[in-house]
Enzyme design. Structure first.
Site, PDB file in Angstrom:
ATOM      1  N   SER A   1     -47.928  -4.694 -16.751  1.00 22.22           N
ATOM      2  CA  SER A   1     -49.202  -4.604 -16.049  1.00 22.22           C
ATOM      3  C   SER A   1     -49.978  -5.925 -16.170  1.00 22.22           C
ATOM      4  O   SER A   1     -49.450  -6.983 -15.837  1.00 22.22           O
ATOM      5  CB  SER A   1     -50.000  -3.409 -16.580  1.00 22.22           C
ATOM      6  OG  SER A   1     -51.060  -3.059 -15.732  1.00 22.22           O
TER       7      SER A   1
ATOM      8  N   ASP B   1     -44.691   2.631  -8.086  1.00 22.18           N
ATOM      9  CA  ASP B   1     -45.798   2.129  -8.899  1.00 22.18           C
ATOM     10  C   ASP B   1     -46.817   1.432  -7.980  1.00 22.18           C
ATOM     11  O   ASP B   1     -46.473   0.518  -7.224  1.00 22.18           O
ATOM     12  CB  ASP B   1     -45.250   1.151  -9.943  1.00 22.18           C
ATOM     13  CG  ASP B   1     -46.308   0.664 -10.921  1.00 22.18           C
ATOM     14  OD1 ASP B   1     -47.498   0.981 -10.744  1.00 22.18           O
ATOM     15  OD2 ASP B   1     -45.915  -0.037 -11.876  1.00 22.18           O
TER      16      ASP B   1
ATOM     17  N   HIS C   1     -46.322   4.004 -13.146  1.00 21.71           N
ATOM     18  CA  HIS C   1     -46.748   2.769 -13.808  1.00 21.71           C
ATOM     19  C   HIS C   1     -46.375   2.748 -15.289  1.00 21.71           C
ATOM     20  O   HIS C   1     -46.302   1.672 -15.899  1.00 21.71           O
ATOM     21  CB  HIS C   1     -48.255   2.578 -13.650  1.00 21.71           C
ATOM     22  CG  HIS C   1     -48.738   1.224 -14.088  1.00 21.71           C
ATOM     23  ND1 HIS C   1     -48.234   0.043 -13.582  1.00 21.71           N
ATOM     24  CD2 HIS C   1     -49.679   0.867 -15.011  1.00 21.71           C
ATOM     25  CE1 HIS C   1     -48.843  -0.979 -14.158  1.00 21.71           C
ATOM     26  NE2 HIS C   1     -49.716  -0.515 -15.021  1.00 21.71           N
TER      27      HIS C   1
END
Length: 318
Positions: free
Chosen positions: A198, A256, A309
């Site tokens: 991320s 995602d 995610h």
């Protein structure tokens, strides 16, 4: 879950009111075969064998279970950034196959907004890991929403990056570069892999370009493995990463949402190459674009799942 929706919502809201377009450098994608065939970190040469026939930017190739294991090991190293401190004794990630025997050399948790991560080495693989933690506090959320672009690095006039991501990286830049230099000098025969999930992936990609400019002697040793990384900069920045000629893997799991942000309509572009985990296979796309039928699409009106995610194989941070 709050992390995921917070990042997506904040980027979306700002994306609807601002769009930035910058001039770009000519596209320059490295030929992967020569890079991968000598990569000692790719277990049993898995990557080199499977990418040997990929010659065009829009080609795709499915990778084997062995190669997937390599990606999962690096995802575990990314996940460890959420919990590891001075010793390699975190749950799950520190026990993941391939990470055994890892030794933490340095860790940091500094800056405003706070940025955290660690530098470790795996003696068995002659590998140095530089890991950046993803978003985990309120001030980082504020930086995530700062989607305006700033020119960086100074040497590349056409390269612009997300201002919030850049501020987060700059808060630890002197410390991280100093640590990397010290450990790389101490272990000159070790490769260096930058990793992050991320926001951590965004910082890792910035650090890759930074190291290539400030310590060019390390370039042959550098690698980048990220998971669920958002777009970091404009086409100039993406092309600069592509032109380095080092092994770069930007992994996306299924649908995602975070890698679709900030929006391409705001002047953001992904660097190559994308490893898309979809329908129980992993497909590598050299040119990350919707024309590849990979995961790099612009906008949120496509299939998406919040849990994607945090569902990368090998990744676990809570």
């Amino acid at each position: 879950m709050v992390r995921i929706f917070g990042l997506a919502l904040s980027m979306l809201c700002l994306g609807l009111v601002s769009a930035l377009h910058r001039s770009s450098l000519p596209t320059s994608l490295p030929i992967l075969q020569s890079i991968l065939e000598n990569d000692r970190l790719s277990t049993e040469g898995a990557f080199s064998e499977e990418f040997a026939h990929v010659k065009f930017a829009t080609e795709q190739v499915e990778i084997s279970t062995t190669a997937k294991d390599v990606l999962a090991m690096y995802a575990a190293y990314s996940g460890a950034a959420y919990t590891v401190s001075t010793k390699w004794n975190c749950p799950y990630a520190c026990e993941y196959p391939g990470t055994e025997g890892t030794v933490v050399e340095q860790n940091w948790e500094i800056g405003v907004p706070e940025s955290a991560g660690y530098i470790a080495r795996n003696p068995g693989k002659k590998l140095i890991i530089v890991a950046f933690r993803g978003t985990d506090n309120l001030l980082q959320w504020v930086d995530n929403t700062d989607v305006w672009q700033m020119q960086w690095p100074a040497a590349l006039n056409n390269s612009y990056v997300h201002r919030g991501f850049m501020h987060g990286y700059l808060s630890v830049q002197p410390i991280v570069l100093g640590y990397v230099k010290d450990v790389a000098t101490k272990y000159p025969d070790y490769s260096i892999s930058l990793v992050g999930h991320s926001l951590g992936g965004a910082k890792a990609s910035i650090c890759l370009l930074d190291l290539s400019l400030t310590m060019p002697e390390l370039l042959p040793r550098l690698r980048l493995y990220t998971q669920g990384q958002p777009r970091v900069g404009n086409r100039g920045f993406a092309n600069a990463i592509n032109a380095l000629g080092v092994l770069v893997s930007r992994e996306v799991y299924e649908y995602d949402l975070i890698p679709r942000l900030p929006l391409a309509s705001m002047g953001y572009r992904h660097h190559s190459f994308e490893a898309w985990d979809h329908a129980n296979t992993t497909r590598v796309c050299l040119d990350p674009s919707p024309l590849d039928h990979c995961a790099d699409v612009d906008g949120i009106f496509y299939p998406s799942a919040a849990d994607d995610h945090v569902s990368y194989r090998g990744l676990k941070y809570e």
